[in-house]
Scaffold this motif. Structure first.
Motif, PDB file in Angstrom:
ATOM      1  N   LEU A  49       0.942  -1.464  -0.107  1.00  0.00           N
ATOM      2  CA  LEU A  49      -0.070  -0.161  -0.028  1.00  0.00           C
ATOM      3  C   LEU A  49       0.855   1.232   0.132  1.00  0.00           C
ATOM      4  N   LEU A  50       2.069   1.089   0.844  1.00  0.00           N
ATOM      5  CA  LEU A  50       2.877   2.211   0.663  1.00  0.00           C
ATOM      6  C   LEU A  50       3.347   2.632  -0.780  1.00  0.00           C
ATOM      7  N   VAL A  51       4.035   1.551  -1.282  1.00  0.00           N
ATOM      8  CA  VAL A  51       4.599   1.658  -2.453  1.00  0.00           C
ATOM      9  C   VAL A  51       3.525   2.033  -3.518  1.00  0.00           C
ATOM     10  N   ASP A  52       2.366   1.609  -3.549  1.00  0.00           N
ATOM     11  CA  ASP A  52       1.282   2.149  -4.454  1.00  0.00           C
ATOM     12  C   ASP A  52       1.119   3.552  -4.147  1.00  0.00           C
ATOM     13  N   ALA A  53       0.930   3.789  -3.121  1.00  0.00           N
ATOM     14  CA  ALA A  53       0.412   5.459  -2.759  1.00  0.00           C
ATOM     15  C   ALA A  53       1.692   6.312  -3.244  1.00  0.00           C
ATOM     16  N   ALA A  54       3.004   5.885  -3.080  1.00  0.00           N
ATOM     17  CA  ALA A  54       3.851   6.524  -3.760  1.00  0.00           C
ATOM     18  C   ALA A  54       4.028   6.822  -5.143  1.00  0.00           C
ATOM     19  N   LEU A  55       3.482   5.848  -5.982  1.00  0.00           N
ATOM     20  CA  LEU A  55       3.303   5.841  -7.343  1.00  0.00           C
ATOM     21  C   LEU A  55       2.124   6.378  -7.724  1.00  0.00           C
ATOM     22  N   ALA A  56       1.199   6.596  -7.039  1.00  0.00           N
ATOM     23  CA  ALA A  56      -0.020   7.165  -7.429  1.00  0.00           C
ATOM     24  C   ALA A  56      -0.256   8.568  -8.040  1.00  0.00           C
ATOM     25  N   ASN A  57      -0.857   8.776  -8.798  1.00  0.00           N
ATOM     26  CA  ASN A  57      -0.865   9.867  -9.909  1.00  0.00           C
ATOM     27  C   ASN A  57      -1.443  11.084  -8.946  1.00  0.00           C
ATOM     28  N   ARG A  58      -0.849  11.566  -8.112  1.00  0.00           N
ATOM     29  CA  ARG A  58      -0.887  12.883  -7.077  1.00  0.00           C
ATOM     30  C   ARG A  58       0.338  13.215  -6.673  1.00  0.00           C
ATOM     31  N   ALA A  59       0.280  14.330  -5.909  1.00  0.00           N
ATOM     32  CA  ALA A  59       1.450  14.848  -5.281  1.00  0.00           C
ATOM     33  C   ALA A  59       1.986  13.867  -4.462  1.00  0.00           C
ATOM     34  N   LEU A  60       3.187  13.693  -4.281  1.00  0.00           N
ATOM     35  CA  LEU A  60       3.900  12.714  -3.361  1.00  0.00           C
ATOM     36  C   LEU A  60       3.876  13.365  -1.873  1.00  0.00           C
ATOM     37  N   ALA A  96      10.574   6.927 -11.628  1.00  0.00           N
ATOM     38  CA  ALA A  96      11.588   7.847 -11.580  1.00  0.00           C
ATOM     39  C   ALA A  96      11.400   9.014 -10.657  1.00  0.00           C
ATOM     40  N   ARG A  97      10.114   9.557 -10.374  1.00  0.00           N
ATOM     41  CA  ARG A  97       9.731  10.556  -9.350  1.00  0.00           C
ATOM     42  C   ARG A  97      10.206  10.260  -7.897  1.00  0.00           C
ATOM     43  N   LEU A  98       9.934   9.122  -7.728  1.00  0.00           N
ATOM     44  CA  LEU A  98      10.116   8.412  -6.352  1.00  0.00           C
ATOM     45  C   LEU A  98      11.655   8.163  -6.218  1.00  0.00           C
ATOM     46  N   LEU A  99      12.265   7.620  -6.914  1.00  0.00           N
ATOM     47  CA  LEU A  99      13.633   7.574  -7.055  1.00  0.00           C
ATOM     48  C   LEU A  99      14.463   8.673  -6.870  1.00  0.00           C
ATOM     49  N   ARG A 100      14.123   9.809  -7.637  1.00  0.00           N
ATOM     50  CA  ARG A 100      14.738  10.936  -7.602  1.00  0.00           C
ATOM     51  C   ARG A 100      14.526  11.725  -6.119  1.00  0.00           C
ATOM     52  N   THR A 101      13.342  11.535  -5.830  1.00  0.00           N
ATOM     53  CA  THR A 101      13.052  11.932  -4.311  1.00  0.00           C
ATOM     54  C   THR A 101      13.771  11.339  -3.169  1.00  0.00           C
ATOM     55  N   ILE A 102      14.032  10.245  -3.279  1.00  0.00           N
ATOM     56  CA  ILE A 102      14.744   9.362  -2.192  1.00  0.00           C
ATOM     57  C   ILE A 102      16.050   9.775  -2.266  1.00  0.00           C
ATOM     58  N   GLY A 103      16.654   9.430  -3.524  1.00  0.00           N
ATOM     59  CA  GLY A 103      17.805  10.024  -3.657  1.00  0.00           C
ATOM     60  C   GLY A 103      18.891   8.835  -3.644  1.00  0.00           C
ATOM     61  N   VAL A 104      20.097   9.337  -3.059  1.00  0.00           N
ATOM     62  CA  VAL A 104      21.499   8.575  -3.099  1.00  0.00           C
ATOM     63  C   VAL A 104      21.511   6.997  -2.546  1.00  0.00           C
ATOM     64  N   PRO A 105      20.767   6.973  -1.428  1.00  0.00           N
ATOM     65  CA  PRO A 105      20.722   5.395  -0.981  1.00  0.00           C
ATOM     66  C   PRO A 105      20.149   4.697  -1.615  1.00  0.00           C
ATOM     67  N   VAL A 106      18.848   4.925  -2.503  1.00  0.00           N
ATOM     68  CA  VAL A 106      18.234   3.915  -3.538  1.00  0.00           C
ATOM     69  C   VAL A 106      18.856   3.947  -4.818  1.00  0.00           C
ATOM     70  N   ILE A 126      18.552  -1.013 -15.339  1.00  0.00           N
ATOM     71  CA  ILE A 126      18.698  -0.178 -16.631  1.00  0.00           C
ATOM     72  C   ILE A 126      17.560   0.941 -16.762  1.00  0.00           C
ATOM     73  N   LYS A 127      16.265   0.358 -16.592  1.00  0.00           N
ATOM     74  CA  LYS A 127      15.155   1.187 -17.004  1.00  0.00           C
ATOM     75  C   LYS A 127      14.972   2.162 -16.041  1.00  0.00           C
ATOM     76  N   MET A 128      15.062   1.844 -14.844  1.00  0.00           N
ATOM     77  CA  MET A 128      14.872   2.765 -13.789  1.00  0.00           C
ATOM     78  C   MET A 128      15.902   3.889 -13.709  1.00  0.00           C
ATOM     79  N   LEU A 129      17.091   3.409 -13.712  1.00  0.00           N
ATOM     80  CA  LEU A 129      18.223   4.280 -13.904  1.00  0.00           C
ATOM     81  C   LEU A 129      18.100   5.320 -15.150  1.00  0.00           C
ATOM     82  N   ALA A 130      17.890   4.884 -16.171  1.00  0.00           N
ATOM     83  CA  ALA A 130      17.596   5.668 -17.229  1.00  0.00           C
ATOM     84  C   ALA A 130      16.622   6.622 -17.163  1.00  0.00           C
TER      85      ALA A 130
END
Length: 186
Positions: A49-60, A96-106, A126-130
């Motif tokens: 549920l947390l991951v799905d909420a982070a990927l939902a089409n709304r403000a993070l 991509a939005r989530l990964l950029r927000t979390i940043g360096v650790p992930v 490859i896909k996620m980093l690209a």
């Protein structure tokens, strides 16, 4: 009970407060049950549920990245699974939005997945980093490209050649002209 309610209501800041309170006691045997409760609080279905909420089409929600970075390995496993679904490509902008927000650790963990033996994890990385950090993928290519099968090499070149990665595509042409020449013949 409050933690479960917070997840179902979307009160992620409240859930983060509960988890922080449960994790404050020192790591001693008499407080082990508190740490186990904190771990169970974001287990299985609630994690999804947390991951799905982070990927939902709304403000993070600002608390979601802080909650998800608690277990970056499990987060990347879930995102990899989502990418392998039939309509997985639709999730890529949100990932991509989530990964950029979390940043360096992930992103560091994602880059380390480029060197794994499991093909599915490598292609997802490859896909996620690209999508999230194409420059990081480009910097990793000299070390990883030789160990990949041709289809992974082609995937990396294709992902970096997308119009959204225009600057990376220019650098790819300069540093890997042979890969680019092969790609443009298709």
């Amino acid at each position: 009970m409050l933690g479960r309610i917070a997840v179902t209501r979307g009160d992620y800041a409240g859930l983060e407060g509960i988890l922080s309170g449960l994790e404050k006691p020192p790591r001693e045997p008499q407080f082990e049950h508190m740490h186990a409760l904190a771990h169970r609080l974001i287990a299985q279905d609630r994690w999804l549920l947390l991951v799905d909420a982070a990927l939902a089409n709304r403000a993070l929600d600002a608390a979601l990245p802080r909650l998800l970075v608690r277990d970056p390995e499990r987060l990347l496993d879930r995102l990899t699974t989502l990418l392998t679904e039939a309509r997985g490509g639709e999730h890529l902008p949100a990932i991509a939005r989530l990964l950029r927000t979390i940043g360096v650790p992930v992103l560091n963990l994602l880059e380390s997945r480029l060197y794994e033996a499991r093909r599915q994890r490598v292609s997802a990385a490859i896909k996620m980093l690209a999508a999230a950090d194409p420059e990081r993928l480009l910097r990793a290519l000299p070390r990883s490209l030789a160990s990949w099968e041709w289809n992974l090499q082609d995937l990396a070149v294709s992902e970096l050649s997308r119009p959204s990665n225009a600057t990376s595509a220019v650098r790819l042409r300069l540093f890997f002209p042979r890969c680019w020449a092969t790609r443009t013949r298709w």
